[in-house]
Scaffold this motif. Structure first.
Motif, PDB file in Angstrom:
ATOM      1  N   UNK A 216      35.608  42.567  31.975  1.00 30.88           N
ATOM      2  CA  UNK A 216      34.212  42.997  31.937  1.00 30.88           C
ATOM      3  C   UNK A 216      33.449  42.217  30.877  1.00 30.88           C
ATOM      4  N   UNK A 217      32.139  42.137  31.082  1.00 32.85           N
ATOM      5  CA  UNK A 217      31.202  41.747  30.056  1.00 32.85           C
ATOM      6  C   UNK A 217      30.061  42.765  30.091  1.00 32.85           C
TER       7      UNK A 217
ATOM      8  N   UNK B 225      33.611  40.374  34.945  1.00 35.01           N
ATOM      9  CA  UNK B 225      33.723  38.943  34.633  1.00 35.01           C
ATOM     10  C   UNK B 225      35.188  38.612  34.403  1.00 35.01           C
ATOM     11  N   UNK B 226      35.761  37.869  35.305  1.00 31.33           N
ATOM     12  CA  UNK B 226      37.160  37.489  35.210  1.00 31.33           C
ATOM     13  C   UNK B 226      37.393  36.715  33.922  1.00 31.33           C
TER      14      UNK B 226
ATOM     15  N   UNK C 135      27.602  45.303  39.951  1.00 27.17           N
ATOM     16  CA  UNK C 135      28.269  44.567  38.871  1.00 27.17           C
ATOM     17  C   UNK C 135      29.495  43.778  39.316  1.00 27.17           C
ATOM     18  N   UNK C 136      29.835  43.808  40.608  1.00 30.90           N
ATOM     19  CA  UNK C 136      31.082  43.212  41.092  1.00 30.90           C
ATOM     20  C   UNK C 136      31.028  41.693  41.059  1.00 30.90           C
ATOM     21  N   UNK C 137      32.196  41.086  40.907  1.00 33.65           N
ATOM     22  CA  UNK C 137      32.326  39.642  40.997  1.00 33.65           C
ATOM     23  C   UNK C 137      33.250  39.250  42.151  1.00 33.65           C
ATOM     24  N   UNK C 138      34.389  39.929  42.265  1.00 36.65           N
ATOM     25  CA  UNK C 138      35.371  39.608  43.300  1.00 36.65           C
ATOM     26  C   UNK C 138      35.664  40.882  44.101  1.00 36.65           C
TER      27      UNK C 138
ATOM     28  N   UNK D  26      37.990  42.736  41.523  1.00 35.65           N
ATOM     29  CA  UNK D  26      37.533  43.764  40.589  1.00 35.65           C
ATOM     30  C   UNK D  26      36.998  44.974  41.344  1.00 35.65           C
ATOM     31  N   UNK D  27      36.827  44.833  42.671  1.00 33.88           N
ATOM     32  CA  UNK D  27      36.303  45.914  43.507  1.00 33.88           C
ATOM     33  C   UNK D  27      37.070  45.938  44.826  1.00 33.88           C
ATOM     34  N   UNK D  28      37.555  47.117  45.208  1.00 36.93           N
ATOM     35  CA  UNK D  28      38.248  47.305  46.484  1.00 36.93           C
ATOM     36  C   UNK D  28      37.380  48.202  47.351  1.00 36.93           C
TER      37      UNK D  28
END
Length: 313
Positions: free
Chosen positions: A39-40, A66-67, A118-121, A185-187
């Motif tokens: 996270x950031x 944030x990976x 807020x998701x990235x992946x 980061x999200x399923x």
């Protein structure tokens, strides 16, 4: 008299301030340093005068994925009453969800109330509707992928791993092996209508599915997501045209069973502090947006995406 439990809550902002704690809880609560990987933060403008008065600030922080990043903060140890007070303090932009700290401990944290913002992946799992059957552009997930990746193609990803015909039990069994390589980061689980279907020959006109068994599948998916540091988001079933689905490839799909599934999944999500996205309304009574009474047309998928986007982003 029931004894109050102790809860842990990761704070990265104003809840670490002893003045805020005293105002909310009547005391400075026990805390310990902690960090949250993956996270950031970004600034969030606050307009609630009560929250501004308590914190002394009109800009707070909110988490983004944030990976490779991490956020430093503290774990607060709260009673039932203090956790409820913290819930009341946080504005509607935040919602309380489970996270896993860098230490491996599970705890509460306040995340963005819009779960995909807020998701990235993102990994999408589910059935043929999530897969995008009947839409050469990949269905609602295809639209979501395009919108999600466009602002930052270098870092954002969406993997659609839905399999036509899947039930929640299938998804729960298959998903753990799919996540390591994708590092989501999200399923996003699309809880479609397959769990509500029964053999057409044995269907009761007013029957509803045995839904209690679905809790095990949802529990397993929640554990899988949390174990990977991912946020679980569950999308409920979309509307169907019962007059065209009573004997669909040997199965019977009815509105009563689909609605029972929707109600059950929503209740499970509320009880477990999991995000629920309701996809029922955008296709309601719009049978022209269904190819066969069950699968949306390309225009139907577009309607589902626009509804989901408004709910989740």
């Amino acid at each position: 008299m029931t004894e109050s439990r102790t809860h842990t809550l990761f704070s990265f902002g104003t809840l670490r301030d002893e003045r805020v704690q005293t105002a909310l809880f009547g005391r400075a609560v026990p805390t310990s340093p902690a960090s949250l990987a993956g996270y950031t933060t970004r600034p969030l403008k606050i307009t609630d005068p009560t929250v501004i008065a308590a914190s002394g600030l009109d800009v707070h922080l909110i988490l983004e994925r944030r990976l490779g990043a991490s956020v430093e903060g503290a774990v607060l140890h709260l009673t039932d009453e203090e956790l409820a007070a913290a819930d009341s303090y946080e504005v509607d932009d935040y919602t309380r969800r489970r996270v896993v700290l860098s230490s491996g401990a599970s705890t509460w944290a306040y995340l963005d109330a819009k779960p995909l913002r807020p998701a990235e992946r993102i990994v999408v799992v589910g059935d043929s509707i999530a897969y995008g059957r009947c839409d050469p552009r990949g269905g609602w997930a295809g639209h979501l992928a395009a919108a999600h990746i466009a602002p930052n193609e270098a870092e954002r990803r969406l993997f659609n791993l839905a399999v036509p015909g899947s039930t929640l039990a299938d998804v729960a069994e298959q998903t753990p092996a799919l996540l390591a390589a994708r590092r989501p980061d999200t399923l996003l689980v699309a809880a479609g209508v397959n769990d509500s279907a029964v053999p057409a020959a044995g269907a009761r006109a007013d029957g509803t599915a045995d839904l209690a068994r679905l809790a095990d599948s949802l529990d397993a998916l929640a554990a899988t997501a949390l174990g990977r540091g991912a946020r679980l988001v569950v999308a409920g079933p979309s509307w169907l045209d019962e007059s065209r689905t009573r004997d669909y490839e040997g199965l019977c799909f009815t509105r009563a069973r689909a609605l029972a599934l929707r109600t059950f999944v929503r209740a499970w999500c509320e009880a477990h502090h999991i995000d629920f996205l309701d996809l029922w309304e955008p296709l309601r009574e719009r049978t022209e947006l269904l190819v066969d009474g069950l699968h949306p047309t390309a225009e139907g998928h577009r309607a589902l995406y626009e509804h989901l986007d408004a709910l989740a982003r």
